[in-house]
Design a protein around this motif. Structure first.
Motif, PDB file in Angstrom:
ATOM      1  N   SER A  33      -3.465  17.963   8.578  1.00  0.00           N
ATOM      2  CA  SER A  33      -3.720  16.680   9.230  1.00  0.00           C
ATOM      3  C   SER A  33      -2.423  15.890   9.341  1.00  0.00           C
ATOM      4  O   SER A  33      -1.559  15.964   8.468  1.00  0.00           O
ATOM      5  CB  SER A  33      -4.748  15.869   8.439  1.00  0.00           C
ATOM      6  N   GLY A  34      -2.323  15.112  10.402  1.00  0.00           N
ATOM      7  CA  GLY A  34      -1.167  14.256  10.597  1.00  0.00           C
ATOM      8  C   GLY A  34      -1.412  12.811  10.219  1.00  0.00           C
ATOM      9  O   GLY A  34      -0.601  11.950  10.562  1.00  0.00           O
ATOM     10  N   ALA A  35      -2.505  12.512   9.522  1.00  0.00           N
ATOM     11  CA  ALA A  35      -2.856  11.131   9.192  1.00  0.00           C
ATOM     12  C   ALA A  35      -2.839  10.915   7.682  1.00  0.00           C
ATOM     13  O   ALA A  35      -3.171  11.820   6.914  1.00  0.00           O
ATOM     14  CB  ALA A  35      -4.234  10.784   9.747  1.00  0.00           C
ATOM     15  N   VAL A  36      -2.451   9.703   7.262  1.00  0.00           N
ATOM     16  CA  VAL A  36      -2.500   9.345   5.851  1.00  0.00           C
ATOM     17  C   VAL A  36      -3.584   8.294   5.649  1.00  0.00           C
ATOM     18  O   VAL A  36      -3.903   7.515   6.542  1.00  0.00           O
ATOM     19  CB  VAL A  36      -1.145   8.819   5.333  1.00  0.00           C
ATOM     20  N   ARG A  37      -4.131   8.294   4.452  1.00  0.00           N
ATOM     21  CA  ARG A  37      -5.205   7.377   4.104  1.00  0.00           C
ATOM     22  C   ARG A  37      -4.634   6.150   3.412  1.00  0.00           C
ATOM     23  O   ARG A  37      -3.706   6.248   2.608  1.00  0.00           O
ATOM     24  CB  ARG A  37      -6.198   8.112   3.197  1.00  0.00           C
ATOM     25  N   LEU A  38      -5.215   4.973   3.701  1.00  0.00           N
ATOM     26  CA  LEU A  38      -4.661   3.702   3.246  1.00  0.00           C
ATOM     27  C   LEU A  38      -5.617   3.014   2.269  1.00  0.00           C
ATOM     28  O   LEU A  38      -6.810   2.874   2.546  1.00  0.00           O
ATOM     29  CB  LEU A  38      -4.419   2.791   4.452  1.00  0.00           C
ATOM     30  N   ARG A  39      -5.054   2.547   1.144  1.00  0.00           N
ATOM     31  CA  ARG A  39      -5.859   1.977   0.072  1.00  0.00           C
ATOM     32  C   ARG A  39      -5.419   0.555  -0.269  1.00  0.00           C
ATOM     33  O   ARG A  39      -4.326   0.126   0.091  1.00  0.00           O
ATOM     34  CB  ARG A  39      -5.787   2.876  -1.173  1.00  0.00           C
ATOM     35  N   THR A  40      -6.290  -0.141  -0.977  1.00  0.00           N
ATOM     36  CA  THR A  40      -6.021  -1.535  -1.308  1.00  0.00           C
ATOM     37  C   THR A  40      -5.047  -1.686  -2.470  1.00  0.00           C
ATOM     38  O   THR A  40      -4.466  -2.752  -2.662  1.00  0.00           O
ATOM     39  CB  THR A  40      -7.326  -2.260  -1.666  1.00  0.00           C
TER      40      THR A  40
END
Length: 635
Positions: free
Chosen positions: A457-464
């Motif tokens: 995948s070319g996407a990263v996940r974003l967290r608080t």
């Protein structure tokens, strides 16, 4: 939305449990050598054909979007795909013009697919020629390579050519391997294969093996062999394509059919009337056959080009001067070209061929040069990067081509590889995970809530917060109630994609925070396995004295710019704000414009321009607009 895209068994499961394990390190190269020797195919030809199909990847025995298996892309598409075409599900208005009635494909009957052509049934012939069972050809890497070599050798015999060692004497067999039914596409495919032979390739595959094709710059293909293929000549009379691709004219209809309704695009005079600023990448969510039937239906919607996965063939449907109904945002539609790629977002095991990536990149380079479109991710957009035009439209916007489109590879093919332009502690980063090794979990590909098969995948996940168990950031446009985003494959609320640039808000250990949708969003970015690289960019921030500023999904002119007879379009903000102190990358200033095209008769069409200017910014996963008068620019 994922549940609406129904997939039959070919694409609905992970690779078969009895799929052959990847060969031990070093043996994949040996498998190519052995198959070449057995069937008398030059090694360079066999390796280059495989590279153009799969880049030598086996994909764990999973099929491509057209039912092709293994490094040689042997096709076995007898189990067809269920019909849930791209513009026939969800609530997005493809035209995206709130001044007119909604135009989508939801009410258009989906046509029955035609019988499968030979290009989608090569595996059964490979089985007869090689003696391997169909199951072995699907799941066994060495057998698959032998099956492809057998097809090439058979094509060479049938064309009346000896099985010699000269790679250039195999041009006709290579062209036939493409499966194309027209001469131009078959020759474009073969030319690409010989380009690979001339330049050579070296790559570590998805099974962790290094495969090398030494360069042979002196190879001279016998292109005269193409005349014996007996293929049709495609209609290219009105196509607008570079000479390096095979392009066919299959027009979308511009027809009136009563009650003021018409289809399936709008006449215009671009770039005289308006600049083309964007190129939008879609996937079809339908087979090639069904895609062409739909775009020729005046009651459906439209786009400019379709690209076939198996061989990269291109069909043009709408003249570039005219406006297609494809992006769900009228402002973007009026200033963009839409490309639909045969594929399925929610079939993560399915993969795109190198042939399609390459022809798509050549077409985009041609379009970008023709219209002066910058080759960056604020101008080369996925459909999932197009903003909702109004707040009520945000939740219905489409999400293709999704997290499995390989943007890093695509930009290498565009001649703009995503490389660092600043140091590791820069104020701006470009998202750039290692596609093959980066495998975040997604859910909902086949069944809601269930994990998708592992996939690059070319996407990263974003967290608080900077930790793996922190909640994902929120997208109030998608979830007005304030709920956290999810790992759903169609949920773009906490996702940053390869090539997108963001201002750094903070760094803490192996984590980096960026400004995203008006909040601080953290992603894991360890120095040993970075998921972002340093970048330079111009930033915007609210001008002094403003606590926050509105964000817009379209850049429409001020009310005073509209002449008599043209209804004023509301400059309505999205349900987000950009607070003071936050910074976002700008892709440049753009004038406020509205293309008034109320109906079939073009006599009343006109472009409205005002004094108000905007900055297009990377605000979340999608781009957005802020008024130039609301911000100051930081270098």
């Amino acid at each position: 939305m994922a549940s609406a895209a129904l997939l039959l068994s070919l694409f609905s499961a992970a690779p078969a449990a009895n799929a052959e394990r990847p060969p031990a390190t070093g043996s994949l190269q040996g498998a190519f050598d052995a198959a070449a020797d057995r069937y008398g195919v030059p090694r360079s030809v066999l390796l280059a054909v495989s590279y153009l199909q799969s880049r030598w990847d086996g994909h764990g025995g999973a099929p491509s979007v057209t039912g092709g298996y293994g490094p040689m892309h042997l096709t076995d598409a007898r189990t067809a795909l269920a019909s849930a075409p791209h513009h026939s599900h969800g609530t997005e208005d493809a035209r995206g013009d709130s001044a007119r009635a909604v135009k989508d494909g939801a009410g258009t009957p989906v046509p029955e697919p035609s019988p499968l052509p030979p290009r989608l049934r090569t595996l059964e012939r490979a089985a007869a020629l090689s003696g391997h069972s169909p199951e072995r050809l699907r799941t066994g890497t060495a057998a698959n390579i032998e099956g492809g070599a057998a097809l090439l050798a058979a094509a060479q015999r049938e064309l009346g050519h000896p099985a010699g060692a000269d790679p250039g004497a195999w041009y006709g067999a290579v062209a036939r391997y493409s499966g194309a039914d027209d001469t131009a596409t078959a020759m474009t495919y073969a030319n690409d294969v010989y380009d690979v032979i001339r330049s050579g390739e070296r790559r570590t595959t998805d099974s962790g093996q290094l495969v090398v094709l030494p360069a042979d710059p002196d190879v001279v293909p016998d292109i005269s062999q193409a005349a014996a293929l007996g293929l049709r000549t495609a209609d290219t009379a009105r196509t607008e394509c570079p000479p390096t691709v095979a392009c066919e004219w299959i027009p979308a209809p511009y027809e009136e059919f009563g009650d003021g309704d018409y289809g399936n695009h709008d006449k215009a005079d671009r770039p005289v009337s308006q600049a083309v600023d964007y190129i939008v990448i879609h996937d079809t969510e339908a087979t090639w056959d069904v895609t062409l039937k739909l775009v020729r239906d005046p009651r459906y919607v439209s786009w400019h080009y379709s690209l076939r996965s198996s061989d990269g063939h291109i069909a043009q449907h709408v003249p570039l001067k005219d406006v297609g109904w494809h992006a769900g945002n009228w402002y973007v539609n009026a200033k963009s070209v839409g490309l639909e790629h045969e594929g399925f977002l929610v079939a993560p095991d399915a993969w795109y061929t190198e042939a399609m990536y390459r022809t798509s990149a050549r077409l985009v380079r041609y379009l970008a040069k023709r219209y002066g479109v910058p080759l960056d991710r604020q101008h080369i957009l996925g459909h999932d990067n197009v903003p909702g035009p109004t707040g009520t439209a945000v939740r219905g916007m489409h999400t293709d081509p999704g997290p499995y489109w390989d943007w890093a590879h695509y930009f290498r093919l565009l001649g703009r590889p995503l490389t660092p332009s600043a140091g590791p502690h820069s104020a701006v980063v470009t998202i750039r995970p290692a596609y093959t090794a980066h495998r975040p979990e997604y859910t909902g590909c086949v069944t809601a809530g269930q994990a998708c098969a592992p996939h690059g995948s070319g996407a990263v996940r974003l967290r608080t917060e900077p930790r793996d168990d922190a909640p994902l950031v929120r997208d109030v446009g998608l979830r007005p109630g304030g709920e956290a985003s999810t790992t759903g494959v169609n949920d773009t609320g906490a996702r940053a994609s390869t090539g997108q640039r963001y201002a750094v808000a903070e760094r803490r250990g192996e984590w980096t925070a960026i400004w995203y949708l008006g909040q601080k969003a953290w992603f894991h970015n360890p120095p040993a396995r970075p998921t972002a690289i340093g970048a330079r960019a111009r930033l915007v921030t609210p001008r002094e004295g403003l606590a926050e500023i509105p964000v817009y999904g379209r850049a429409y002119p001020e009310a005073s710019a509209y002449p008599a007879g043209v209804p004023v379009q509301a400059v309505s903000p999205l349900p987000y704000t950009l607070p003071a102190g936050q910074r976002y990358v700008t892709g440049g200033r753009t004038p406020g414009e509205y293309y008034f095209a109320p109906g079939f008769d073009t006599a009343g069409h006109r472009v409205v321009r005002g004094q108000e200017e905007y900055h297009r910014i990377q605000f979340g996963h999608r781009v957005a607009f802020v008024k130039a008068s609301d911000v100051r620019v930081l270098d």
